[in-house]
Design a protein around this motif. Sequence first.
Motif: not given
Length: 215
Positions: A3-8, A48-55, A57-63, A120-128
Amino acid sequence: MGTVEEEDLPATDMPRVVGVLSALLERVTERNDAAAGPRAAASAFRAMTKPGISVRAYMARIARFAGCSPACFVVGYIYLDRLLGRRRALAVDSYCVHRLLITTVLSAVKFMDDICYNNAYFAKVGGISLPEMNYLEVDFLFGVGFDLNVSPETFGHYCAILQSEMLCLELEPEPLLAPTTAYAPGSRMHCCVSEDDGTSATATSNSSTQQQLAA
């Protein structure tokens, strides 16, 4: 997926293509969530469960952390469409959209950019985990038949779709999908299917696709 806080995740410097694509995928995800049947098709991309980050915010994190060119997000969108075209049972919903995004962007970066981070880096960015990132990449590559080449015509076609989406977002401050719109039980919406075995679709199918995206 962590889970990643969207405010960050400030999106002030986010490329415009990322914002437009996230809005498109959020709308498709909401549709598929509403139309989902009691049992979804099994997939390596399904959590298995819905990730706790919006699409968005997740794309902003990747970018923010991937350091890739904006074109990679367009190519990632094309790759996602190709995968959905080959796996009709797979639909973009809240359970799989994040893994689909990180995998398609990773593949696009490797194919498009001269320099890129490793799995390995992308895995950390993606939270997996790294093993999951590796498995998703292989599953995706086999899913699209290793068809990663994108012609200038195909790239331009998808850019036009995203440009139309951007215009819709600027002209329609209200949600583009009315809350009262009904969908048949079990019907699933894909992002857009405009390629058939790597070739561009006809003008008729392109028009139908754009209407589906802007509905």
